[in-house]
Motif scaffolding. Structure first.
Motif, PDB file in Angstrom:
ATOM      1  N   ILE A  99       0.812  -1.086  -0.213  1.00 16.07           N
ATOM      2  CA  ILE A  99      -0.105  -0.033   0.104  1.00 16.07           C
ATOM      3  C   ILE A  99       0.853   1.433   0.069  1.00 16.07           C
ATOM      4  O   ILE A  99       0.355   2.476  -0.351  1.00 16.07           O
ATOM      5  CB  ILE A  99      -0.783  -0.069   1.182  1.00 16.07           C
ATOM      6  CG1 ILE A  99      -0.243  -0.013   2.710  1.00 16.07           C
ATOM      7  CG2 ILE A  99      -2.096  -1.229   1.052  1.00 16.07           C
ATOM      8  CD1 ILE A  99      -1.234   0.204   3.687  1.00 16.07           C
ATOM      9  N   ASN A 100       2.032   1.202   0.596  1.00 12.61           N
ATOM     10  CA  ASN A 100       2.932   2.219   0.481  1.00 12.61           C
ATOM     11  C   ASN A 100       4.394   1.724   0.296  1.00 12.61           C
ATOM     12  O   ASN A 100       4.667   0.668   0.737  1.00 12.61           O
ATOM     13  CB  ASN A 100       2.739   3.257   1.499  1.00 12.61           C
ATOM     14  CG  ASN A 100       2.715   2.878   2.943  1.00 12.61           C
ATOM     15  OD1 ASN A 100       1.780   2.426   3.485  1.00 12.61           O
ATOM     16  ND2 ASN A 100       3.899   2.689   3.561  1.00 12.61           N
ATOM     17  N   THR A 101       5.486   2.665   0.215  1.00 13.02           N
ATOM     18  CA  THR A 101       6.729   2.322   0.528  1.00 13.02           C
ATOM     19  C   THR A 101       7.531   3.286   1.199  1.00 13.02           C
ATOM     20  O   THR A 101       6.931   4.399   1.446  1.00 13.02           O
ATOM     21  CB  THR A 101       7.577   2.183  -0.957  1.00 13.02           C
ATOM     22  OG1 THR A 101       8.768   1.498  -0.972  1.00 13.02           O
ATOM     23  CG2 THR A 101       7.453   3.425  -1.670  1.00 13.02           C
ATOM     24  N   GLY A 102       8.630   2.848   2.017  1.00 14.48           N
ATOM     25  CA  GLY A 102       9.005   3.763   2.589  1.00 14.48           C
ATOM     26  C   GLY A 102       8.485   4.004   3.776  1.00 14.48           C
ATOM     27  O   GLY A 102       7.342   3.320   4.248  1.00 14.48           O
ATOM     28  N   CYS A 103       9.157   4.946   4.776  1.00 16.59           N
ATOM     29  CA  CYS A 103       8.512   5.166   6.151  1.00 16.59           C
ATOM     30  C   CYS A 103       8.905   6.648   6.440  1.00 16.59           C
ATOM     31  O   CYS A 103       9.478   7.322   5.747  1.00 16.59           O
ATOM     32  CB  CYS A 103       8.763   4.240   7.187  1.00 16.59           C
ATOM     33  SG  CYS A 103      10.816   4.374   7.665  1.00 16.59           S
ATOM     34  N   LEU A 104       8.373   7.033   7.658  1.00 22.84           N
ATOM     35  CA  LEU A 104       8.441   8.509   8.230  1.00 22.84           C
ATOM     36  C   LEU A 104       9.423   8.629   9.396  1.00 22.84           C
ATOM     37  O   LEU A 104      10.032   9.540   9.751  1.00 22.84           O
ATOM     38  CB  LEU A 104       7.109   9.109   8.792  1.00 22.84           C
ATOM     39  CG  LEU A 104       6.171   9.316   7.649  1.00 22.84           C
ATOM     40  CD1 LEU A 104       4.684   9.576   8.333  1.00 22.84           C
ATOM     41  CD2 LEU A 104       6.451  10.282   6.570  1.00 22.84           C
TER      42      LEU A 104
END
Length: 582
Positions: free
Chosen positions: A208-213
């Protein structure tokens, strides 16, 4: 120097001088050329028309072995790469020895995973195999010595895997490591509607998404996957719908942090989940992937409602990593132990029976005996049924690698102590005698049972009856172990089938759109079929396509068209200069 060498060629056609034969003259002299017939052993020299040699340099006819390490996001990437290669004509094989090329899809989370990756590269080279590297290791550190001279496909470039494989088979080294952007904004990655070969035809993994915060001091994955980039809700819902139409009965949502979904595009995880549950058919289930505590805290009420939905597993993976606030601060985890407890306590109250899985790192730099004992107490308190215990490994290039390290013997002992604690309790003993509803999706490792999961995503082993596969059935629990229960199907219970459509066969290409099947560039209409059965004529016609249908917007390989044009010029010059036999 001859005058001819002093002129500048503005176009390749300028190679033909005024003294050369004109097209009419070339056609005339050809009539006076009589080829000599050579006698040869037809049995030795004739290749079967439908079986090009394995060492052929015609791209699209070779056998490819794919190996993936790591998380479900990485597995999804591997499935997409396999699907594109099979749709293009390559044969995906489970036999590494017979493969012409190895596609190695790596994981950078821990040292052992990278060691396996490095050893596989060495083994491929010793076996004279072509090699293409993918995943987080080469994306994060492409200049490592053992990667020198090898082709690399970046984590956001998996829609171009055919190009990289094609050039590698020709003997070239290609590296595509760029980020996908739209008007300067980073995208989630390759399109979700690419062809795919699901490892399990009943399970669809959706990133649903790639990477992070976050910027965790021990994490190498951040170097590879980067900052948060989410897919639009409508694309994710469309992918789920397509999966159910192909016989899928279980969807896994995955990413480096599902809880952070949507923060970059003005939405959030609960909004996505409510849209997805609208399209889940009866008899199918949705499993949510890992989420870090800070982001789930903001949506606890909504998440509890969603996890109580009958078509969503009451399961959540929330890594705590340590029960010491000082260690969490050194990790830069952006939460404290109290935040983790608040999430777990709230969900246990509002979602009765929920399964909470967590991760713990043993021996992080600076961890004292007191810090570790706090972690032991946390495990004693919650008795997690699913606990991932990891001995700390310093990853190159991370801040944690530069911190004072805990002695190896201490790390090993703490890992052992925590493992002993985990194995001291049995989380499922009290469930013997229960009647449970389970969804059957796969075969056990020992091949003696089918594997199912109950509404809390707890593993239940059932008899190997082919009629049960892909079905939701009721069972009576008669035995429990540390990681599983065993159930006997109830004879008078109703059986739910998630989809009226037959699931794709193992190895069959999913997601072949009408755009690809009917593309005139391919010379034939495609039909989704196991990659091993794709006809050779179709393989060759697909190789002649100058651009893959799923790449038409982003630009495809143009080397082929230039090569063909040059070949035509050379043939013309050859016949023009050929001497006739009188």
């Amino acid at each position: 120097m001859p005058a001819a060498c002093e002129s500048v060629l503005e176009d390749i056609e300028d190679i033909v001088s005024a003294e050369d034969l004109k097209p009419h003259d070339r056609q005339f002299v050809r009539r006076n050329v009589f080829p000599k017939v050579r006698k040869r052993n037809s049995q030795k020299n004739v290749q079967a028309d439908d079986e090009p040699p394995s060492d052929s340099i015609i791209p699209g006819v070779q056998k490819i072995w794919i190996r993936t390490w790591g998380c479900s996001h990485n597995n999804s990437d591997g499935e997409y790469m396999a699907g594109q290669l099979a749709a293009y004509g390559y044969k995906i094989t489970d036999n590494s020895a017979e493969a012409d090329l190895w596609l190695l899809n790596s994981c950078t989370v821990k040292n052992p995973a990278e060691d396996h990756f490095r050893n596989s590269i060495k083994k491929a080279q010793e076996g004279k195999k072509k090699v293409v590297l993918a995943g987080c290791v080469p994306q994060a550190q492409p200049r490592q010595e053992y990667l020198k001279g090898l082709s690399i496909i970046g984590v956001q470039q998996i829609d171009r895997v055919v190009e990289v494989v094609e050039e590698t088979i020709k003997g070239h080294s290609v590296r595509l490591l760029g980020q996908k952007k739209d008007n300067g904004k980073r995208l989630g990655g390759a399109r979700l509607d690419l062809p795919k070969i699901r490892k399990n035809p009943l399970i669809e993994i959706i990133s649903i998404n790639t990477g992070c915060l976050n910027a965790c001091t021990y994490c190498k994955t951040k170097h590879a996957r980067g900052d948060l980039a989410s897919y639009p809700i409508e694309e994710l819902v469309d992918r789920a719908k397509q999966s159910f139409q192909e016989g899928v009965c279980e969807i896994w949502l995955t990413s480096e942090d599902t809880g952070a979904y949507g923060r970059d595009i003005g939405t959030d995880l609960p909004t996505l989940l409510w849209k997805l549950v609208e399209v889940i058919p009866e008899g199918a289930m949705l499993r949510l992937g890992m989420t870090n505590p800070p982001y789930i805290l903001e949506h606890l009420e909504e998440m509890a409602k969603i996890l109580n939905h009958p078509r969503v597993y009451a399961f959540l993976h929330i890594p705590v990593q340590s029960a010491s606030d000082s260690v969490l601060m050194d990790m830069k985890r952006e939460y404290c132990v109290a935040d983790f407890k608040q999430v777990v306590d709230f969900l246990k109250e509002k979602v009765p029976g929920i399964t909470i899985a967590t991760d713990i790192i043993c021996g992080f730099p600076g961890e004292t005996d007191e810090d570790f004992q706090e972690t032991m107490k946390l495990v004693e308190l919650y008795r997690f049924p699913s606990l991932f215990i990891n001995q700390f490994y310093p990853r190159p290039g991370t801040p944690a690698a530069k911190m004072p390290q805990v002695p190896a013997a201490v790390k090993k002992q703490r890992t052992k102590d925590l493992s002993q604690l985990f194995h001291s309790y049995n989380p499922y003993d009290h469930k013997v005698g229960e009647r449970q509803r389970v969804l059957v999706t796969e075969e056990s490792f020992d091949s003696n049972y089918y594997v199912a999961h109950n509404p809390f995503y707890e593993q239940v082993l059932v008899p190997k009856d082919p009629l049960l596969m892909g079905k939701m059935v009721e069972v009576n629990i008669y035995e429990a172990g540390k990681h599983f229960m065993k159930g006997e199907p109830v004879s008078d219970a109703r059986v739910h089938t998630a989809s009226i459509r037959r699931p794709l066969a193992k190895g069959e290409v999913s997601g072949l759109t009408e755009e690809f099947r009917r593309s005139p560039q391919n010379g034939t209409n495609w039909k989704a079929q196991p990659s091993a059965e794709i006809p050779v004529k179709t393989q060759l016609s697909s190789w002649m396509a100058l651009q893959l249908p799923w790449q038409q917007e982003g630009g495809g390989l143009k080397i082929l068209s230039v090569s063909l044009a040059l070949l035509a010029v050379l043939v013309m010059l050859y016949y023009g200069g050929m001497k006739t036999e009188q």
